[in-house]
Write a protein that holds these residues in place. Structure first.
Motif, PDB file in Angstrom:
ATOM      1  N   SER A  63     -97.167  85.302  28.841  1.00 24.13           N
ATOM      2  CA  SER A  63     -96.226  85.762  27.819  1.00 24.13           C
ATOM      3  C   SER A  63     -96.582  87.180  27.384  1.00 24.13           C
ATOM      4  CB  SER A  63     -96.232  84.823  26.608  1.00 24.13           C
ATOM      5  OG  SER A  63     -97.488  84.851  25.957  1.00 24.13           O
ATOM      6  N   ARG A  65     -95.598  89.775  23.952  1.00 27.76           N
ATOM      7  CA  ARG A  65     -94.908  90.048  22.696  1.00 27.76           C
ATOM      8  C   ARG A  65     -95.054  91.525  22.378  1.00 27.76           C
ATOM      9  NH1 ARG A  65     -95.808  86.360  17.492  1.00 27.76           N
ATOM     10  NH2 ARG A  65     -94.547  85.036  18.863  1.00 27.76           N
ATOM     11  N   ASN A  84     -89.908  89.132  22.843  1.00 27.43           N
ATOM     12  CA  ASN A  84     -90.802  88.126  23.414  1.00 27.43           C
ATOM     13  C   ASN A  84     -90.313  87.736  24.805  1.00 27.43           C
ATOM     14  OD1 ASN A  84     -92.665  87.216  21.021  1.00 27.43           O
ATOM     15  ND2 ASN A  84     -90.602  87.263  20.171  1.00 27.43           N
ATOM     16  N   SER A  86     -91.673  85.048  27.986  1.00 29.20           N
ATOM     17  CA  SER A  86     -92.680  84.072  28.413  1.00 29.20           C
ATOM     18  C   SER A  86     -92.191  83.310  29.634  1.00 29.20           C
ATOM     19  CB  SER A  86     -93.010  83.091  27.284  1.00 29.20           C
ATOM     20  OG  SER A  86     -91.892  82.288  26.957  1.00 29.20           O
TER      21      SER A  86
END
Length: 316
Positions: A63, A65, A84, A86
């Motif tokens: 992931s 961010r 974000n 992922s």
């Protein structure tokens, strides 16, 4: 299991800041269980047997961010953007064997190969504008998100007459599920020496598209559109330096799992065969939390009390 997290911060002058938080993970698990069961009705034995199950699962996840903050010359004005991304890949193998002592025969003798891929992404933009003095603010939030999931389940059943495992199309399938959400939120905030209040509302639109394949052929193609709205409240009152009360309300959406949606029979539990439902609505949760806290430094005593409530629409 292994997890690695990093955080990087980059400042562009005194008004702009970028934060990056990458994360990767790896999980490998192996489990074995054995359950016995007996069922009686009116003193008559209906079922008597046991079930053994061995499972192996491997999961790789990653992931990222990214957060961007911008300050302005005008006090209180602020812009925040958060993205974000992922990805998760899961592979599993399960062996299941169930024996019925009443008939001296196998109820279930099978192994299942499964694979799931999930790609999730979202973008949230928040803009705060002071509207009166230094204590009153208006926040506008726009959020967009997507969740793309693919699941493959191949099940093989023992054919006693042939003495070998064969592909079982009744319990096998391939499912693709895509969910998209758009959210608009408007909040008013009042900050003073004793009061910190945020009140507002949000509207949430949801689109869900699912396709199911059996034996490589398209069997179902479904599309659902829904929307929800909910108020939003965060209130904190400060009676003194060590005494305060807080009330928080928030609504949120939970998406059904792949296992809950797969429109195919699942006999991994011989006594509880299930079938998923592609028409499941996402669950909408109303969460309410209230508390009061006081601390007496001279007597070194404290008091804390509160309650929490949850109301769910279309519970999964």
């Amino acid at each position: 299991d292994a997890q690695m997290r990093l955080e990087m911060e980059y400042r562009i002058g005194s008004m702009n800041k970028i934060i990056l938080r990458p994360q990767v993970g790896y999980t490998n698990s192996n489990s074995a269980q054995m359950n016995g069961y007996t069922y009686d009705r009116d003193s008559i034995r209906i079922n008597d047997g046991y079930q053994k199950q061995n499972s192996l699962q491997e999961e790789i996840s990653a992931s990222m961010r990214a957060i961007y903050n911008r300050k302005f010359v005008k006090p209180g004005r602020a812009l925040t953007m958060q993205g974000n991304l992922s990805f998760k890949n899961t592979k599993g193998e399960t062996d299941t064997y169930a024996w019925d002592r009443m008939t001296n025969s196998a109820l279930v003798d099978q192994y299942t190969l499964s694979g799931n891929n999930t790609l999730s992404y979202s973008l949230r933009t928040s803009f705060v504008e002071p509207i009166y003095g230094k204590n009153h603010f208006l926040e506008t939030v726009l959020s967009l998100s997507g969740n793309n999931r693919n699941s493959v389940k191949d099940q093989f059943t023992m054919i006693q007459l042939m003495g070998e495992y064969q592909y079982d199309s009744i319990f096998s399938n391939e499912l693709s599920n895509n969910m998209y959400t758009e959210q608009l939120e408007l909040n008013y905030r009042w900050v003073s020496e004793k009061i910190d209040l945020t009140a507002g509302a949000r509207v949430l639109a949801i689109q869900t598209h699912s396709t199911t394949y059996y034996g490589g052929l398209l069997a179902r193609d479904t599309l659902y559109n829904r929307w929800n709205w909910s108020p939003n409240l965060r209130f904190r009152y400060k009676f003194g330096r060590k005494e305060f009360a807080r009330i928080v309300y928030r609504g949120n959406v939970n998406q059904p799992t792949i296992q809950q949606m797969e429109p195919v029979r699942n006999n991994s539990d011989a006594m509880n065969e299930t079938v998923g439902n592609l028409g499941l609505n996402p669950a909408f949760n109303h969460n309410i939390f209230a508390m009061y806290s006081r601390f007496n430094q001279e007597k070194f005593s404290s008091l804390m009390t509160g309650f929490r409530a949850n109301i769910t629409k279309d519970e999964l």
